[in-house]
Design a protein around this motif. Structure first.
Motif, mmCIF file in Angstrom:
data_model
loop_
_atom_site.group_PDB
_atom_site.id
_atom_site.type_symbol
_atom_site.label_atom_id
_atom_site.label_comp_id
_atom_site.label_asym_id
_atom_site.label_seq_id
_atom_site.Cartn_x
_atom_site.Cartn_y
_atom_site.Cartn_z
ATOM 1 N N LEU B 58 0.831 -1.215 0.000
ATOM 2 C CA LEU B 58 0.000 0.000 0.000
ATOM 3 C C LEU B 58 0.859 1.256 0.000
ATOM 4 C CD1 LEU B 58 -2.805 -1.067 2.504
ATOM 5 C CD2 LEU B 58 -2.852 -1.117 0.006
ATOM 6 N N PRO B 64 1.484 9.351 -0.368
ATOM 7 C CA PRO B 64 0.904 9.962 0.838
ATOM 8 C C PRO B 64 -0.149 11.009 0.471
ATOM 9 C CG PRO B 64 3.273 9.721 1.111
ATOM 10 C CD PRO B 64 2.964 9.327 -0.309
ATOM 11 N N GLN B 81 -3.994 -7.260 6.162
ATOM 12 C CA GLN B 81 -2.562 -7.377 6.480
ATOM 13 C C GLN B 81 -1.736 -6.180 5.997
ATOM 14 O OE1 GLN B 81 -1.809 -11.163 4.616
ATOM 15 N NE2 GLN B 81 -2.159 -10.370 2.556
ATOM 16 N N LEU B 84 -0.610 -3.479 8.587
ATOM 17 C CA LEU B 84 0.462 -3.716 9.566
ATOM 18 C C LEU B 84 1.661 -2.816 9.296
ATOM 19 C CD1 LEU B 84 0.261 -7.621 9.667
ATOM 20 C CD2 LEU B 84 -0.558 -6.021 11.422
ATOM 21 N N HIS B 85 1.914 -2.509 8.032
ATOM 22 C CA HIS B 85 3.016 -1.614 7.691
ATOM 23 C C HIS B 85 2.532 -0.170 7.520
ATOM 24 C CE1 HIS B 85 6.131 -0.184 4.535
ATOM 25 N NE2 HIS B 85 6.447 0.233 5.716
ATOM 26 N N LEU B 86 1.423 0.008 6.801
ATOM 27 C CA LEU B 86 0.920 1.358 6.518
ATOM 28 C C LEU B 86 0.787 2.201 7.782
ATOM 29 C CD1 LEU B 86 -0.339 3.281 4.327
ATOM 30 C CD2 LEU B 86 -2.565 2.341 4.976
ATOM 31 N N ARG B 87 0.417 1.560 8.891
ATOM 32 C CA ARG B 87 0.159 2.311 10.129
ATOM 33 C C ARG B 87 1.367 3.095 10.623
ATOM 34 N NH1 ARG B 87 0.195 -2.460 14.805
ATOM 35 N NH2 ARG B 87 1.581 -3.848 13.670
ATOM 36 N N TRP B 88 2.573 2.662 10.270
ATOM 37 C CA TRP B 88 3.780 3.305 10.801
ATOM 38 C C TRP B 88 4.215 4.526 10.008
ATOM 39 C CZ3 TRP B 88 3.520 2.019 15.391
ATOM 40 C CH2 TRP B 88 3.366 0.706 15.815
ATOM 41 N N GLY B 89 3.354 5.005 9.101
ATOM 42 C CA GLY B 89 3.626 6.274 8.441
ATOM 43 C C GLY B 89 3.569 7.426 9.437
ATOM 44 N N THR B 90 3.802 8.626 8.932
ATOM 45 C CA THR B 90 3.881 9.786 9.825
ATOM 46 C C THR B 90 3.154 10.977 9.208
ATOM 47 O OG1 THR B 90 5.438 11.177 11.062
ATOM 48 C CG2 THR B 90 6.082 10.587 8.831
ATOM 49 N N GLY B 91 2.645 11.868 10.063
ATOM 50 C CA GLY B 91 2.076 13.137 9.589
ATOM 51 C C GLY B 91 0.782 13.009 8.821
ATOM 52 N N LEU B 92 0.100 11.901 8.969
ATOM 53 C CA LEU B 92 -1.172 11.676 8.302
ATOM 54 C C LEU B 92 -2.129 11.033 9.307
ATOM 55 C CD1 LEU B 92 -0.162 9.842 4.997
ATOM 56 C CD2 LEU B 92 -1.227 12.094 5.119
ATOM 57 N N ASP B 107 -2.350 -6.678 16.286
ATOM 58 C CA ASP B 107 -2.234 -5.622 17.302
ATOM 59 C C ASP B 107 -2.571 -4.245 16.736
ATOM 60 O OD1 ASP B 107 -0.070 -5.361 15.641
ATOM 61 O OD2 ASP B 107 1.412 -5.109 17.237
#
Lengths: 249, 249
Positions: B58, B64, B81, B84-92, B107
């Motif tokens: 994604l 962004p 699934q 699990l990675h997308l969540r660790w973005g920033t400023g959004l 989690d």
């Protein structure tokens, strides 16, 4: 014995989505600076074992039958998410040796598919995987986590991530071992407060000093650590370097 | 209003890892026949909403800011699934509207990062997302699951996966709706025993007969269904077709 670092990033990977910091900007424009989910491949005596399974393209990377199995350090998403798809293969059984974590990850235990989680490691248990001797080393993290001592063909590698510091028992065992290579969690630049769950650079260098490996490679690297090294000239001890995706040891 | 089917496979995707069936062999050699995790993109009035997040790339697919948010049908791994990675973005902040499932996936609720799970849909709740009217439709699956009725610019699409049959209340609402397109779960060829959790072809065609859409597109397709269509000439009703990854409606 050959260890290939397939991924050397923290959970956010590098570049971090939507981050404009110098490290993320560099990784965006120069793929050599990208960092995927922290994982490695250990090849020894004709066998190939994956160390963690956070890469999501395992079915494309590894032809059926090419993986002997998986050594799982722990069951956080960035170390296990690739299993969510791999499990639905057919006509294979892939052993997954990891810590005895009753929770595992997501619904993997409920629906293991071709994965076999039935023989978790006990602390300090040794197993022979072909000609590779593997010792499970307890680490200090927010979930049951094991590092691995990998010995074969007169070489000795310790792969220790995710951890902040080391339990006394693990440190003492490794101090009695002549390590050729130590691959160690180092997620962030030096912190003002004691780090939790992951080493900062200060804590990582302290463990390296304690264990005296011939070579130390820092992995599980977050964008702040890469950016910190880009900000100003920084000196590392001569036998210490930052990991890169694809690095072979 | 444009709906693009980004993935049209079941949890195993196509090709299934290590499967030699005709459908998997074809998908291996001809990428057009591959099927990724079941998901879609709905674009309407300048907004873009992802329908399910099982794709693991994604962060590469969507620059962004290009995603308005995510409509989650349910929280099984093959549909969630990618978060699990997308969540660790920033400023959004990326809103994730889905069913009120206390378990969610892995989690994600504990560590949502940039994702906002705070406003799950109630059954039959309607929300305006820009010019798109979305109605949440309860489905029949092994976890709380919603289909979505998508209405905008005088077009009307129902996206109903994962499900086996339909609850009476959802069927009755859709029977009162002139559907231009029905995208419907159809995971397997006709079964001898009543299917569980997913439609077989018999059950899917029965729902299509009940709802009378102008066009029906079968998705969440497993390799057995593709292989069944390859075995012999099979006739589908004139307004029914199999989905393909990348298909635009």
């Amino acid at each position: 014995m050959r260890l290939t670092l397939l991924g050397t990033g923290d959970a956010a990977q590098l570049p971090v989505y939507n981050c404009g910091c110098p490290a993320c900007a560099r990784a965006q424009s120069e793929p050599a600076y990208r960092r995927g989910p922290c994982s490695a491949l250990i090849e020894c005596g004709g066998q190939s074992w994956l160390l963690d399974s956070g890469l999501t393209d395992l079915c494309e990377r590894f032809a059926p039958g090419s993986l002997s199995g998986i050594l799982q350090t722990h069951y956080h998403a960035d170390h296990a998410q690739g299993l969510l798809h791999l499990r639905w293969g057919t006509g294979l059984r892939i052993p997954v040796h990891g810590p005895d974590d009753p929770d595992g990850f997501a619904d993997l235990y409920k629906h293991p598919g071709i994965l076999d989680f039935s023989t978790p490691f006990a602390a300090f248990e040794q197993r022979m995987l072909g000609t590779l001797r593997v010792t499970a080393l307890p680490l200090v993290h927010s979930k049951p986590t094991l590092g691995y001592l990998l010995e074969g063909h007169d070489r000795c590698i310790a792969y220790l991530t995710d951890t902040v510091g080391l339990p006394d028992s693990t440190r003492e065992l490794l101090q009695d071992t002549a390590l050729d290579v130590l691959v160690l969690d180092c997620s962030t630049p030096p912190r003002d407060t004691p780090p939790r769950n992951h080493n900062d650079l200060t804590r990582a260098l302290q463990s390296i000093e304690e264990l005296q490996p011939a070579q130390a490679v820092l992995t599980h690297i977050g964008h702040e650590l890469d950016a910190w090294f880009m900000q100003a000239p920084r000196e590392l001890p001569e036998n210490v370097c930052l990991a890169r995706d694809g690095m072979t040891l």
